[in-house]
Design a protein around this motif. Structure first.
Motif, PDB file in Angstrom:
ATOM      1  N   THR A 163       0.843  -1.195   0.000  1.00 12.20           N
ATOM      2  CA  THR A 163       0.000   0.000   0.000  1.00 12.20           C
ATOM      3  C   THR A 163       0.879   1.246   0.000  1.00 12.20           C
ATOM      4  N   LYS A 164       0.321   2.355  -0.409  1.00 17.49           N
ATOM      5  CA  LYS A 164       1.060   3.619  -0.419  1.00 17.49           C
ATOM      6  C   LYS A 164       0.952   4.344   0.913  1.00 17.49           C
ATOM      7  N   GLU A 165      -0.084   4.024   1.685  1.00 16.12           N
ATOM      8  CA  GLU A 165      -0.290   4.648   2.992  1.00 16.12           C
ATOM      9  C   GLU A 165      -0.456   3.554   4.040  1.00 16.12           C
ATOM     10  N   TRP A 166      -0.164   3.898   5.281  1.00 12.79           N
ATOM     11  CA  TRP A 166      -0.278   2.927   6.351  1.00 12.79           C
ATOM     12  C   TRP A 166      -0.532   3.627   7.674  1.00 12.79           C
ATOM     13  N   LEU A 167      -0.784   2.830   8.684  1.00 15.24           N
ATOM     14  CA  LEU A 167      -0.994   3.306  10.042  1.00 15.24           C
ATOM     15  C   LEU A 167       0.362   3.656  10.640  1.00 15.24           C
TER      16      LEU A 167
END
Length: 107
Positions: free
Chosen positions: A68-72
């Protein structure tokens, strides 16, 4: 009611000194107003290990379970009377750390 407020980012350790100062002030506000439960920052996905114990042998895999390109990148657990209060607090947190947020209630 308790809520998970997730911080969404696309770069690890990307907080600036000004953002860290604003986050500290926001944390102080949460404590003063009785909303604080817990908070923490997280390492990037490259620091994760996925554990799958569903089979006969437990499997351990380095790295994220999805690409993914974003994460937590961090989170708060807050106490709020209702979703409206949680959303207002998350909006203030988003402004403080200059990141997008996701809010979910604990069941």
């Amino acid at each position: 009611m308790q809520y998970l407020v997730s911080v969404i980012d696309d770069r690890p350790n990307s907080g600036t000194a000004d953002e860290m100062e604003a986050i500290d002030a926001f944390n102080d506000r949460l404590r003063a107003e009785g909303h604080w439960v817990f908070a923490g920052g997280l390492g990037g996905p490259d620091m994760s290990t996925v554990i799958d114990g569903r089979g006969a042998e437990t499997a351990f895999t380095d790295g994220p379970f999805v690409e993914t390109k974003e994460w937590l990148s961090g989170f708060w657990i807050i106490e709020a009377a209702d979703l409206d209060v949680a959303l207002k607090l998350a909006a203030a947190g988003s402004k403080a750390c200059n990141r997008r947020m996701e809010v979910r209630p604990f069941l």
